[in-house]
Structure formats: structure tokens, C-alpha cells
Enzyme design. Structure first.
Site, PDB file in Angstrom:
ATOM      1  N   VAL A  93       0.840  -1.204   0.000  1.00 20.09           N
ATOM      2  CA  VAL A  93       0.000   0.000   0.000  1.00 20.09           C
ATOM      3  C   VAL A  93       0.875   1.254   0.000  1.00 20.09           C
ATOM      4  O   VAL A  93       0.577   2.232  -0.680  1.00 20.09           O
ATOM      5  CB  VAL A  93      -0.932   0.001   1.227  1.00 20.09           C
ATOM      6  CG1 VAL A  93      -1.829   1.230   1.223  1.00 20.09           C
ATOM      7  CG2 VAL A  93      -1.778  -1.263   1.268  1.00 20.09           C
ATOM      8  N   GLU A  94       1.956   1.213   0.756  1.00 15.09           N
ATOM      9  CA  GLU A  94       2.805   2.386   0.914  1.00 15.09           C
ATOM     10  C   GLU A  94       3.650   2.693  -0.316  1.00 15.09           C
ATOM     11  O   GLU A  94       3.725   3.839  -0.741  1.00 15.09           O
ATOM     12  CB  GLU A  94       3.736   2.194   2.128  1.00 15.09           C
ATOM     13  CG  GLU A  94       3.055   2.335   3.469  1.00 15.09           C
ATOM     14  CD  GLU A  94       2.680   3.772   3.776  1.00 15.09           C
ATOM     15  OE1 GLU A  94       3.133   4.680   3.066  1.00 15.09           O
ATOM     16  OE2 GLU A  94       1.901   3.980   4.719  1.00 15.09           O
ATOM     17  N   SER A  95       4.305   1.681  -0.854  1.00 15.70           N
ATOM     18  CA  SER A  95       5.322   1.958  -1.879  1.00 15.70           C
ATOM     19  C   SER A  95       5.386   0.926  -2.991  1.00 15.70           C
ATOM     20  O   SER A  95       6.295   0.993  -3.813  1.00 15.70           O
ATOM     21  CB  SER A  95       6.697   2.004  -1.209  1.00 15.70           C
ATOM     22  OG  SER A  95       7.016   0.716  -0.682  1.00 15.70           O
TER      23      SER A  95
END
Length: 543
Positions: free
Chosen positions: A144-146
Site C-alpha cells: 500500500v505504501e510503496s
């Protein structure tokens, strides 16, 4: 059994998700998909057989080595199955989760690419989460983040696989300096993420959904949303809170991924297989070591070694530590043996430099792509005074700097070399420049400048730094094409007696409207002698 472990890590800045403590606007599915496809690493950049070696697929016991795993610790041959067996979080089947799940289910090729990037690191992350009693579902948070890209850098200055902004990274133990950024170090950032997640979980009395929301937008914002609902006698669970649009999508993204991993067959998805075993090892190297030398000892390409050790900004490890490198298990024994044979002088290349009149330590350090403190340390210099004619011994890279293709400079250079619509200009940063000022001078947005130069709008500019600017093309007379790239420079002009807007515009080949815009003035008002004006002028023919 032969163990084939392809390493496919994309180096471009892919932001499918968000950052730790700053807010970004939600991107459309089309924008996300376009970014994910762009700049995928080519086969020449990443060896697909990095970790495959039938003869050495078993970990060897070596001193100063961590993260080894015994056969007794293994639950199954497939890491996804292990994760499935350990899942504990409830996954509601509401519209917010379903819509995110539908997107992932429609883009199974994206899930495959992310899994390949995660492959060297996912086992370690899962083991560390379990050891800290954190739900195993949170091993999916870097997606989700990166999109599991350790080189990811957001417009809010969040960096690395876990997307920490500088202040939060420092708060949770990630060292950041010229040589090294722990936010990109997979080991350091994972340990920092665990500390942060445990803190947030305790802050919100064990509510993991609120903790995750706070990881995205900050504990203060989520706490205020909870208090606001409580004052209105409304429910205070995550699903009932009034949160930024991005944060409202953030937790559903993680839960949607967990749902797909938990029951992939229900969505007609075959997960990319990852073996449930450790495949990387952290080796203590003791002191500063050139990355090219380390790659040679480990029988890896320099790019492969940098992929596994993305925390190092330059051509070597940080002189002051951390003194470890991540190496594939099947390369550890040879790497350690070669390392033990190196003398301290053989760890780096060296150059003898005679100090010239006018030299300073900072100028010499810049010339040799190192730091003043390292030159001082090596040459036992106290203070900053140096004498012309004396010699300095300077540690330097063993290979040309452009060989270290994932160093900070080379990543920025690659970004600046990308083509966009319009005319490419180069701006040399002058004293007092800000991205906003430069954007005003060229009539482009500061966010665009940041994007073109692989930086964030709030990054600090350095005098002499060169920035790429793309301006929309203007109609030109047929047959007359620009023959030289324009180089713009911001200057401050002191108004003289007799000056007018028209005279100054003509003198510097700019328009009256430009002068008005740059200085917030109206040409209907008179200029006063001694008044200071900001101008952006073309210095191409003067250099």
C-alpha cells in the site's frame, strides 16, 4: 532441490499508496496503473537468477551473521500459505473494501510484480512482525505504501518501502545523512515501522484499524476525528470517522489485499510463489567498504548489491556505520572469506591530492564526492584550516561514479533525463531561490519542478544545484530551431535613476508582465531608484 529466486525490484518511484505522516490526495486507478507500469526495471538491470545456486542453497553458520533459520522453524514451503494460516484480522465485506479488492483482482500482473520485489525481504518482515505480536497482515503494508519499492520517494518527503518522512524516521531510529538513509534500508526501516506500529496500537488502546489510519495521516488527526465523533455521540470506530479521502481508502486497501491473499482462488488469482525460508543475511563488515568492492567479493553485480542495500546513498557504506551489508545466503561464505582477506587500505581506493591556494575542505570533499569529516578523520586534521602545498590522502570510489547506478546522484540524473512535453531548460540555483520562486519565474508549478528533478516540493535547495525545467513550446519561425539549451538564472536587479519597466524588460530580454508577476508589482506604478527587483534571465550565451 534447486531453488530459483528471481530478484525483480523496480527502481522508479512508485507510489501506489501513501506516506507515514503526511497527507496526499488519492490517485485514480488509471493514474496508479500508469505509474506502476512506467520505469519497470529491465532484465539488464536486475539478474533474474540472483539468488539461485543449487550447491549453496542452505545457510552456512558464520560469525557476525544474523537472520539464519532452521528447518524446524518452517511451517510450509510457501510463504503465502504461512501468512494465510497466521491471519487474524476481521475483513468486513463493505463497499470500501470491495472496491479496492476489485481493483487488485483486475490487476493480477501488478500483484505479481510487487511480489517479485518483495521476495528477498518478505520472509524477514513476516518473522519480525510475528516476533513482535503484530498481525501478519501488516506485512502487506509496504504494498500500500510503496509497492515494495525501497527507493520510493513521495512529494511529501516520505522515503523507502515503509514511507517514513524525515522527522518520523529519526524518531523511530532511522539514521539519515549524506552517506546513508535508514528509511530506505529494509532492515532499519522494518524495525522502525514495527516500533511505530506498536506505539500507535498502544496509543489507540489496541485498535489496529485506528493505528493504521494514524500511520497514514498521523495520530493527532485520527485522535481529533475520534474526539469529534465522541462529542456528537457518534461511533468512534475507524469506519465511522471523518478522515481525509486518502486515509479512508488506506485501511480498505490493506484489508482488500489481505482478503485476496487469504482466499486467492475465490478471485481467480494465482499468487506468485515465494518460499517460506530466509534468503538474505546481514553480514557485519566492520568498517567503511566500497560497494563495488563488496559486490566483487560477493560475486554480484554492483546493481544487485545496491538493490539489496538501498539505504546507502553513495559509493560506499557510511564511515560511521551502520557497518553491515545484506547479502544472498548462497553468497555469504565467499563474501565473508574475501572480506577477511582485505586490509583496511584495500577496502577503498585512495588518491593523493595537493592542496591548492584557495582550496577549502568542503570544496575538496565535493570534488572527490566525499565529506569534509572523512577527509579530516583520515588525515587527522583538527578544525577546517588547511595549507596550500600540503598533501591530503582521500578515500575515493574504486569505479566511476556513474557505475553506482542506484546512488542518489544517479537516480536523480535518471529522473532528470526523462523526457516531457515542451522545451527542456536548466536552472542553476542562486542564493535565496525557492521552488515557488523558480516556478513563478518559469510559469510552472513547484510540484512539477520537484517531479522533474526527483525531489519533493519541500526539499532544501543548494546554491549551484542544477534543476531541469520543462516549458511549453512556443511557436517558432519555420526553419529556425533553438541550437542551444537555455540556462536560466535568478538575479536581483537594483533599479537605477531613469529605469522603467519597459527599459528593464528590454535590457534583460524579458516581458513587463514577467517583471510584474515575479515581483507582485503593477507597471502602472513608478519604480524607485534603489528598489530591488527579482528577475529570471537567460545566461546561456554568457557561460
Amino acid at each position: 532441490m534447486k531453488y530459483n529466486f528471481p530478484l525483480s525490484i523496480v527502481v522508479s518511484i512508485v507510489l501506489a499508496g501513501c506516506q507515514s505522516t503526511t497527507f496526499q490526495s488519492e490517485k485514480s486507478e488509471q493514474e496508479q496503473n500508469a505509474e506502476l507500469i512506467a520505469d519497470t526495471a529491465t532484465p539488464s538491470e536486475v539478474s533474474l537468477a540472483l539468488l539461485s545456486d543449487e550447491a549453496n542453497s542452505v545457510m552456512h553458520p558464520i560469525a557476525d551473521v544474523e537472520f539464519s533459520v532452521s528447518d524446524e522453524m518452517q511451517v510450509s514451503d510457501d510463504l503465502w500459505q504461512h501468512i494465510q494460516n497466521k491471519m487474524t484480522m476481521d475483513i468486513p465485506q463493505n463497499q470500501r473494501v470491495i472496491s479496492q479488492r476489485n481493483w487488485y483482482a483486475k490487476h493480477s500482473s501488478y500483484l505479481d510484480r510487487v511480489a517479485k520485489r518483495a521476495e528477498p525481504f518478505l520472509y524477514y518482515i513476516v518473522q519480525e512482525l510475528e516476533a513482535n505480536d503484530i498481525p501478519v497482515e501488516l506485512a502487506l503494508l509496504p504494498i500500500v505504501e510503496s509497492a515494495f519499492d525501497p527507493f520510493a520517494y513521495s512529494h511529501g518527503r516520505a522515503s523507502g518501502m515503509w514511507q517514513f518522512v524525515p522527522a518520523t524516521g529519526t524518531r523511530f531510529g532511522m539514521k539519515q545523512n549524506w552517506w546513508y538513509d535508514g528509511r530506505r534500508d529494509v532492515i532499519a526501516s522494518t524495525q522502525g515501522a514495527i516500533k511505530y506500529l506498536k506505539y500507535l496500537n498502544k496509543f489507540f488502546d489496541g485498535d489496529w484499524l485506528l493505528a493504521l489510519a494514524a500511520y497514514n495521516s498521523g495520530e493527532g488527526r485520527v485522535r481529533n476525528a475520534v474526539k469529534n465523533n465522541a462529542r456528537k455521540n457518534k461511533p468512534t470506530d475507524y469506519w465511522s470517522l471523518d478522515l481525509p479521502k486518502e486515509t479512508e481508502a488506506y485501511v480498505p486497501k490493506l484489508l482488500a489485499l489481505a482478503d485476496i491473499i487469504k482466499r486467492p482462488g475465490d478471485f481467480n488469482i494465482k499468487l506468485y510463489e515465494i518460499q517460506n525460508k530466509a534468503v538474505i543475511t546481514r553480514v557485519n563488515v566492520g568498517s567503511q567498504l566500497d560497494l563495488a568492492k563488496a559486490a566483487h567479493l560477493a560475486e554480484l553485480s554492483l546493481a544487485e548489491l545496491q538493490h539489496l542495500n538501498p539505504g546507502f546513498n553513495r559509493w560506499s557504506t557510511d564511515p560511521d556505520g551502520p557497518h553491515y551489508l545484506v547479502v544472498p545466503n548462497n553468497k555469504v561464505e565467499k563474501f565473508q572469506a574475501g572480506l577477511n582477506k582485505l586490509t583496511s587500505k584495500e577496502r577503498l581506493a585512495w588518491q593523493r591530492y595537493q592542496i591548492k591556494s584557495g582550496d577549502s575542505l568542503s570544496q575538496i570533499a565535493h570534488k572527490f564526492n566525499t565529506t569534509s569529516s572523512l577527509i579530516q578523520q583520515v588525515n587527522q586534521i583538527k578544525g577546517s584550516q588547511i595549507r596550500a602545498g600540503k598533501y591530503l590522502l582521500i578515500p575515493v570510489a574504486t569505479q566511476s561514479l556513474d557505475s553506482y547506478i542506484f546512488s542518489q546522484e544517479q537516480r536523480i540524473a535518471k529522473k532528470q533525463n526523462q523526457s516531457y512535453n515542451g522545451t527542456k531548460l536548466t536552472h542553476k540555483v542562486a542564493s535565496g531561490d525557492t521552488l515557488w520562486d523558480i516556478g513563478q519565474a518559469y510559469n510552472v508549478s513547484s510540484k512539477s519542478i520537484a517531479k522533474w528533478n526527483g525531489m519533493a516540493p519541500r526539499d532544501t535547495l543548494k546554491i549551484g544545484q542544477k534543476l531541469v525545467i520543462w516549458k511549453a513550446k512556443k511557436a517558432t519561425t519555420a526553419g529556425k530551431q533553438p541550437t542551444k539549451q537555455a540556462i536560466m538564472r535568478n538575479i536581483t536587479y537594483k533599479v537605477r535613476r531613469g529605469d522603467s519597466f519597459a527599459r528593464i524588460a528590454d535590457k534583460f530580454n524579458v516581458t513587463i508582465k514577467d517583471i510584474e508577476r515575479w515581483n507582485g508589482l503593477s507597471s502602472r506604478k513608478y519604480l524607485q531608484p534603489g528598489q530591488m527587483l527579482k528577475l529570471s534571465v537567460d545566461i546561456t550565451n554568457n557561460i
